[in-house]
Design a protein around this motif. Sequence first.
Motif, PDB file in Angstrom:
ATOM      1  N   ASP A  43       0.834  -1.207   0.000  1.00 16.54           N
ATOM      2  CA  ASP A  43       0.000   0.000   0.000  1.00 16.54           C
ATOM      3  C   ASP A  43       0.871   1.260   0.000  1.00 16.54           C
ATOM      4  O   ASP A  43       0.687   2.171   0.788  1.00 16.54           O
ATOM      5  CB  ASP A  43      -0.964   0.005   1.191  1.00 16.54           C
ATOM      6  N   GLY A  44       1.847   1.267  -0.917  1.00 21.64           N
ATOM      7  CA  GLY A  44       2.717   2.427  -1.034  1.00 21.64           C
ATOM      8  C   GLY A  44       3.890   2.147  -1.946  1.00 21.64           C
ATOM      9  O   GLY A  44       4.037   1.050  -2.497  1.00 21.64           O
ATOM     10  N   VAL A  45       4.736   3.150  -2.102  1.00 25.37           N
ATOM     11  CA  VAL A  45       5.957   3.043  -2.896  1.00 25.37           C
ATOM     12  C   VAL A  45       7.086   2.663  -1.949  1.00 25.37           C
ATOM     13  O   VAL A  45       7.328   3.353  -0.956  1.00 25.37           O
ATOM     14  CB  VAL A  45       6.272   4.388  -3.586  1.00 25.37           C
ATOM     15  N   LEU A  46       7.773   1.572  -2.238  1.00 22.41           N
ATOM     16  CA  LEU A  46       8.874   1.119  -1.396  1.00 22.41           C
ATOM     17  C   LEU A  46      10.092   1.998  -1.630  1.00 22.41           C
ATOM     18  O   LEU A  46      10.603   2.084  -2.744  1.00 22.41           O
ATOM     19  CB  LEU A  46       9.207  -0.349  -1.691  1.00 22.41           C
ATOM     20  N   LEU A  47      10.555   2.685  -0.579  1.00 16.03           N
ATOM     21  CA  LEU A  47      11.720   3.565  -0.672  1.00 16.03           C
ATOM     22  C   LEU A  47      12.985   2.913  -0.125  1.00 16.03           C
ATOM     23  O   LEU A  47      14.076   3.163  -0.618  1.00 16.03           O
ATOM     24  CB  LEU A  47      11.463   4.866   0.087  1.00 16.03           C
ATOM     25  N   ALA A  48      12.837   2.108   0.927  1.00 15.45           N
ATOM     26  CA  ALA A  48      13.993   1.458   1.550  1.00 15.45           C
ATOM     27  C   ALA A  48      13.506   0.239   2.319  1.00 15.45           C
ATOM     28  O   ALA A  48      12.330   0.151   2.688  1.00 15.45           O
ATOM     29  CB  ALA A  48      14.707   2.418   2.488  1.00 15.45           C
ATOM     30  N   TYR A  49      14.411  -0.674   2.569  1.00  8.67           N
ATOM     31  CA  TYR A  49      14.059  -1.875   3.333  1.00  8.67           C
ATOM     32  C   TYR A  49      15.239  -2.328   4.173  1.00  8.67           C
ATOM     33  O   TYR A  49      16.390  -2.007   3.893  1.00  8.67           O
ATOM     34  CB  TYR A  49      13.604  -3.010   2.404  1.00  8.67           C
ATOM     35  N   ASP A  50      14.939  -3.074   5.219  1.00 13.79           N
ATOM     36  CA  ASP A  50      15.933  -3.733   6.054  1.00 13.79           C
ATOM     37  C   ASP A  50      15.411  -5.149   6.258  1.00 13.79           C
ATOM     38  O   ASP A  50      14.307  -5.327   6.766  1.00 13.79           O
ATOM     39  CB  ASP A  50      16.096  -3.001   7.388  1.00 13.79           C
ATOM     40  N   ALA A  51      16.164  -6.139   5.826  1.00 15.53           N
ATOM     41  CA  ALA A  51      15.672  -7.515   5.851  1.00 15.53           C
ATOM     42  C   ALA A  51      16.557  -8.404   6.702  1.00 15.53           C
ATOM     43  O   ALA A  51      17.768  -8.212   6.778  1.00 15.53           O
ATOM     44  CB  ALA A  51      15.605  -8.062   4.433  1.00 15.53           C
ATOM     45  N   SER A  52      15.928  -9.387   7.335  1.00 19.25           N
ATOM     46  CA  SER A  52      16.660 -10.421   8.055  1.00 19.25           C
ATOM     47  C   SER A  52      15.932 -11.742   7.845  1.00 19.25           C
ATOM     48  O   SER A  52      14.700 -11.792   7.866  1.00 19.25           O
ATOM     49  CB  SER A  52      16.779 -10.094   9.547  1.00 19.25           C
ATOM     50  N   VAL A  53      16.696 -12.819   7.637  1.00 19.73           N
ATOM     51  CA  VAL A  53      16.116 -14.140   7.385  1.00 19.73           C
ATOM     52  C   VAL A  53      15.598 -14.694   8.707  1.00 19.73           C
ATOM     53  O   VAL A  53      16.318 -14.708   9.709  1.00 19.73           O
ATOM     54  CB  VAL A  53      17.156 -15.085   6.752  1.00 19.73           C
ATOM     55  N   LYS A  54      14.344 -15.119   8.692  1.00 20.54           N
ATOM     56  CA  LYS A  54      13.701 -15.588   9.918  1.00 20.54           C
ATOM     57  C   LYS A  54      14.216 -16.965  10.333  1.00 20.54           C
ATOM     58  O   LYS A  54      14.504 -17.205  11.486  1.00 20.54           O
ATOM     59  CB  LYS A  54      12.186 -15.616   9.733  1.00 20.54           C
ATOM     60  N   SER A  55      14.306 -17.888   9.381  1.00 16.72           N
ATOM     61  CA  SER A  55      14.811 -19.226   9.716  1.00 16.72           C
ATOM     62  C   SER A  55      15.619 -19.759   8.533  1.00 16.72           C
ATOM     63  O   SER A  55      15.538 -19.248   7.424  1.00 16.72           O
ATOM     64  CB  SER A  55      13.654 -20.174  10.035  1.00 16.72           C
ATOM     65  N   LYS A  56      16.364 -20.824   8.781  1.00 15.64           N
ATOM     66  CA  LYS A  56      17.204 -21.395   7.734  1.00 15.64           C
ATOM     67  C   LYS A  56      16.450 -22.443   6.923  1.00 15.64           C
ATOM     68  O   LYS A  56      16.990 -23.020   5.999  1.00 15.64           O
ATOM     69  CB  LYS A  56      18.455 -22.000   8.349  1.00 15.64           C
ATOM     70  N   GLN A  57      15.179 -22.671   7.268  1.00 16.37           N
ATOM     71  CA  GLN A  57      14.386 -23.639   6.519  1.00 16.37           C
ATOM     72  C   GLN A  57      13.695 -22.930   5.366  1.00 16.37           C
ATOM     73  O   GLN A  57      13.266 -21.788   5.495  1.00 16.37           O
ATOM     74  CB  GLN A  57      13.336 -24.277   7.427  1.00 16.37           C
TER      75      GLN A  57
END
Length: 196
Positions: A43-57
Amino acid sequence: MEGLKLSEAELMVYIHPSKSRNVFQAICRELSSLLFQYNESFDGVLLAYDASVKSKQAKILSGLHPYFGVRVNTRLLLFDPKPNSLVEGEIVKISAESVHVIVLGFSAAVVTDVDIREEFKYRVRDGEGSFVSRSHKRHVLKLGTMLRLQVQSFDEEVMHIAGSLIPENTGCVKWLEKHSEEALHTDRDHKRRKLA
């Protein structure tokens, strides 16, 4: 500035098996492909993100191309100006009929002459046009000025804002901030005199 929001989301990012050696890089590449585009899911224009992997599966999808899905926790900075919200941008073109503004370096905004309050009068000096307030001579809108405008509509397809300078809280950002500080100091002095 209104129209910016920070959102947290848990996403499923689908990655081709050929990218399995460096999953985080593949996730970043997929998320980067969504930057500066309107996304209905967000619901908007993505300007920036910060991501982290939740699990290794990962969940393997069957089909012609066996992609695998990885759950990712993200923090997203989104731009979605709603009608009547205030946004700020730099004036890049000015004429008697319109003021053109760039908001956040990527979104175009235009204010037409019918949406500029009557207080402002168009003048040309040394070949450059500007709008000058009749009641406050130092309130000037010219090239390079940071302008606060009210959003009338936002076209997600082309990232275009139709704006208005009718409300009193719109205009040159520097002048508005200075004027509000002066009003605040005047109000404080008035209260001190009353108490004394």
